[in-house]
Design an enzyme around this catalytic site. Sequence first.
Site, PDB file in Angstrom:
ATOM      1  N   CYS A 127       0.940  -1.245  -0.177  1.00 31.36           N
ATOM      2  CA  CYS A 127       0.018   0.186   0.072  1.00 31.36           C
ATOM      3  C   CYS A 127       0.756   1.025   0.093  1.00 31.36           C
ATOM      4  O   CYS A 127       1.536   1.873   1.020  1.00 31.36           O
ATOM      5  CB  CYS A 127      -0.762  -0.094   1.406  1.00 31.36           C
ATOM      6  SG  CYS A 127      -2.085   1.665   1.482  1.00 31.36           S
ATOM      7  N   CYS A 130      -0.488   4.295   2.161  1.00 30.65           N
ATOM      8  CA  CYS A 130      -0.293   3.821   3.465  1.00 30.65           C
ATOM      9  C   CYS A 130       1.371   4.131   3.958  1.00 30.65           C
ATOM     10  O   CYS A 130       1.458   4.692   4.838  1.00 30.65           O
ATOM     11  CB  CYS A 130      -0.801   2.397   3.825  1.00 30.65           C
ATOM     12  SG  CYS A 130      -2.029   1.868   3.317  1.00 30.65           S
ATOM     13  N   ASP A 131       2.142   3.718   3.348  1.00 25.43           N
ATOM     14  CA  ASP A 131       3.442   3.561   3.819  1.00 25.43           C
ATOM     15  C   ASP A 131       4.289   4.446   3.049  1.00 25.43           C
ATOM     16  O   ASP A 131       5.651   4.529   3.284  1.00 25.43           O
ATOM     17  CB  ASP A 131       4.099   1.963   3.713  1.00 25.43           C
ATOM     18  CG  ASP A 131       3.114   1.201   4.614  1.00 25.43           C
ATOM     19  OD1 ASP A 131       2.415   1.533   5.538  1.00 25.43           O
ATOM     20  OD2 ASP A 131       2.982  -0.141   4.107  1.00 25.43           O
TER      21      ASP A 131
END
Length: 299
Positions: A127, A130-131
């Site tokens: 992701c 997200c990261d």
Amino acid sequence: MYDIIIIGAGPAGLTSALYAIRARKKVLILESKAYGGQIINASKIENYPGIESISGFDYATNLYNQVTKLGAEIKYESVIRVESDKTVITNNNQYKAKAIIIATGAENRKLNIEHEIELIGKGVSYCATCDGNFYKDKIVAINGGGNTALDDALYLSDIAKQVYLIHRRDEFRGENYYLEEIRHKKNIKLVLNTNIIALNGNNRLESITIRDNKNNIKQLKIDGLFIAIGQVPNNKIFTNIVDIDEYGYIKSLDGVHTKTDGIYVAGDTRVKDLRQLTTAVSDGSIAATIAIKEMKGSN
Ligand code: NAP
């Protein structure tokens, strides 16, 4: 007793809930992880009619708020089994409904190479939104050739110093629209006809080993690897009530009906030609509308 139990709180499931709740039905949504499904990870959605541009997170949150404010109940429980009499058994409870809509989407496909799972969160991610921020001014690679990989490459090119986009072919499955933007980015390097064959590092990813289609093997030093090689459905628990195809997708008779009366399917988890946000919400609205109509017919 619920009118409709919806399994999965992605766009298809939440849209089913929206239609059912507006028809004054008692609705329970069961979700094993978090609301939003795969779309929550898209950095930008720019092909949804009527919305010029929105992040996947904002889109999913708007839809979730819309549905829960109207009164849909959502419980974060994992479904273990569904009986043909419309009993749903979860890790915590047992529920009964007049109709069930399966909208479980799909999960990230794994590369299935050594150390992949143990390095998740230690340099391996599925992701980018997200990261991605952990990789400011670092070197990252993305694996895949679909829209997710292309979108991830663009997103990460604004954060990381260097981005390698590794794809096993020299043609992309993703849209040209993204590719044109990628070609203008100086810090994205395409690595084509290439597979990742090993993940190296001691408790943290340090490099990957790649092999091209001429069998040249080399190591690429990277700080982060984003794997974006598609999704796989997880429908084994439903095989007592639905038929699945060779890839695990649920076969529907006409788009929404499964082989069991009162059990419907919607979204990416069913056999279909186009898995997009537009088709997921379309499925969700049709499944709920038909479920409600047939519920009336059987009363
Ligand atoms: P996808 O379209 O299925 O693409 C998966 C990619 O991964 C393909 O290029 C495939 O290569 C490659 N791949 C599959 N297995 C592999 C393996 N074992 N090793 C190496 N490469 C592998 O998946 P996606 O990109 O996640 O997209 C899923 C759906 O969501 C699509 O319909 C997409 O359009 C949609 N989506 C839309 C947006 C948007 O509109 N903003 C954003 C993201 C996703 P091959 O091409 O060689 O098969």
